[in-house]
Design a protein around this motif. Structure first.
Motif, PDB file in Angstrom:
ATOM      1  N   PHE A   1       0.824  -1.209   0.000  1.00 12.97           N
ATOM      2  CA  PHE A   1       0.000   0.000   0.000  1.00 12.97           C
ATOM      3  C   PHE A   1       0.862   1.266   0.000  1.00 12.97           C
ATOM      4  CE2 PHE A   1      -2.197   3.412   2.166  1.00 12.97           C
ATOM      5  CZ  PHE A   1      -3.437   3.414   1.544  1.00 12.97           C
ATOM      6  N   GLN A   2       1.870   1.276   0.869  1.00 10.74           N
ATOM      7  CA  GLN A   2       2.689   2.495   1.010  1.00 10.74           C
ATOM      8  C   GLN A   2       3.365   2.848  -0.313  1.00 10.74           C
ATOM      9  OE1 GLN A   2       6.493   1.945   2.620  1.00 10.74           O
ATOM     10  NE2 GLN A   2       6.951   4.118   2.725  1.00 10.74           N
TER      11      GLN A   2
ATOM     12  N   LYS B   1       2.591   1.868  -3.291  1.00 11.79           N
ATOM     13  CA  LYS B   1       1.582   2.189  -4.312  1.00 11.79           C
ATOM     14  C   LYS B   1       1.200   3.678  -4.212  1.00 11.79           C
ATOM     15  CE  LYS B   1      -3.103   1.069  -5.318  1.00 11.79           C
ATOM     16  NZ  LYS B   1      -4.234   0.377  -4.758  1.00 11.79           N
ATOM     17  N   GLU B   2       0.965   4.128  -2.996  1.00  5.60           N
ATOM     18  CA  GLU B   2       0.630   5.548  -2.781  1.00  5.60           C
ATOM     19  C   GLU B   2       1.765   6.462  -3.256  1.00  5.60           C
ATOM     20  OE1 GLU B   2      -2.208   7.112  -0.556  1.00  5.60           O
ATOM     21  OE2 GLU B   2      -2.895   5.545  -1.900  1.00  5.60           O
TER      22      GLU B   2
ATOM     23  N   LYS C   1       1.141   9.139  -6.134  1.00  3.12           N
ATOM     24  CA  LYS C   1       1.231  10.567  -5.761  1.00  3.12           C
ATOM     25  C   LYS C   1       2.408  11.256  -6.444  1.00  3.12           C
ATOM     26  CE  LYS C   1      -1.421  10.572  -1.573  1.00  3.12           C
ATOM     27  NZ  LYS C   1      -1.426  10.253  -0.167  1.00  3.12           N
TER      28      LYS C   1
END
Ligand code: 5RP
Length: 314
Positions: free
Chosen positions: A117-118, A120-121, A125
């Motif tokens: 998740f981290q 991917k963000e 971004k």
């Protein structure tokens, strides 16, 4: 006073209401993807907010992480590398920062594969193109953090609970590189990182696996509990995590330990990565970087990353 006495009501200009369900592809109000799609279709480019700035390091440890990350990117992420794996942890934002600094010209033709998740963000971004390992099972370079690395480039990973995907991306990569600060540079695993080997397990088997871990040499192995939620930490894959400290005599042979733990039914992945990396970069407090290579060489770089990132051709 009546409304009529106040004079005739002026016709108000109503704002145009965009009903999202009434749009058609040709009326130009569809939200369009920001980038060309993976299928290679060309889509109109919309202006995008600039990537979020990674805060400048405020401590020597953060500075060391950044040095390691920047140096590794400069040395391993070259212009011709198109599929890049992005690991997890607090050192990885500096990796992405340095990749972004290589410029849109090279990055527009690249795809970035996250380990969780981290990352991917971070990828999204930063305006980089996101892909997944099932689309790109062969990765040019993966750069990832580590909890501790020994002289043979065995390492403990999974402090952030992402080691299943991290191992898949490490295996998929032609070149796998570790980045960390000086505290992770070790001779025997477990010397500095005391919380134990992270083990991802299927939830219903965790009690049985804990029993087995106690029997094979980790009497204090325990389920990782969440800090801001009642109950256990749940991984990005919906599994539980166990942290299993082992004594030094067992940690000295991480490959044997890895195979023993992996054989326990219900274990999904073990946070021991044995000799998978080509190199490990450690930022030091004095502004230098130590590089441990897979062939045993140790290199010290006194003036590591220049302030300007330039993608090179290998
Ligand atoms: O393996 C990991 C997550 O699963 C991380 O890479 C590892 O925990 C290192 O993180 P940090 O750079 O924050 O110390």
């Amino acid at each position: 006073m009546s409304l009529m006495a106040a004079g005739p009501l002026l016709p108000r200009k109503l704002p145009v209401v965009h009903d999202p369900w009434s749009r058609t592809p040709t009326d130009g109000v569809y939200p369009l993807p920001l980038r060309a799609t993976l299928a290679g279709q060309s889509v109109p480019h919309m202006s995008q907010p600039p990537p979020p700035k990674v805060p400048a390091p405020t401590s020597s440890v953060e500075g060391a992480k950044r040095l390691a990350a920047w140096t590794a990117v400069d040395r391993h992420i070259h212009r011709e590398h198109k599929v890049i794996g992005i690991g997890s942890g607090s050192t990885v934002p500096y990796v992405v920062e340095r990749i972004v600094a290589q410029g849109n010209e090279v990055n527009k033709d690249r795809v970035f594969i996250p380990t969780g998740f981290q990352s991917k963000e971070l990828i999204v971004k930063s305006g980089l193109l996101l892909g997944d390992v099932d689309q790109y099972p062969v990765i040019d370079v993966t750069i990832d953090g580590a909890d501790e690395v020994d002289h043979d480039l065995n390492c403990i990973k999974g402090g952030g609970g992402c080691h299943l995907r991290e191992k898949v991306l490490a295996e998929a990569a032609d070149t796998f590189v570790l980045v960390a600060d000086y505290r992770k540079n070790s001779d025997v695993l477990g010397k500095n990182f005391k919380q134990g080997i992270p083990i991802e397990v299927v939830p219903f088997a965790y009690t049985k696996i804990l029993q087995n871990l106690h029997l094979i040499g980790s009497p204090t192995a325990e389920l990782r509990m969440a800090k801001a939620k009642a109950g256990p930490v749940v991984s990005d894959n919906g599994n539980f995590l166990i942290d299993a400290p082992f004594p030094e005599e067992l940690m000295k042979d991480p490959y044997t330990l890895l195979t023993r733990i992996k054989m326990l039914t219900g274990v999904v992945e073990v946070g021991l990565f044995c000799q998978m990396a080509k190199a490990a970069y450690f930022g030091n407090q004095d502004g230098s970087v130590t590089i441990k290579w897979h062939d045993g060489r140790i290199e010290k770089v006194d003036k590591p990353a220049s302030p300007v990132a330039k993608p090179t051709v290998e």
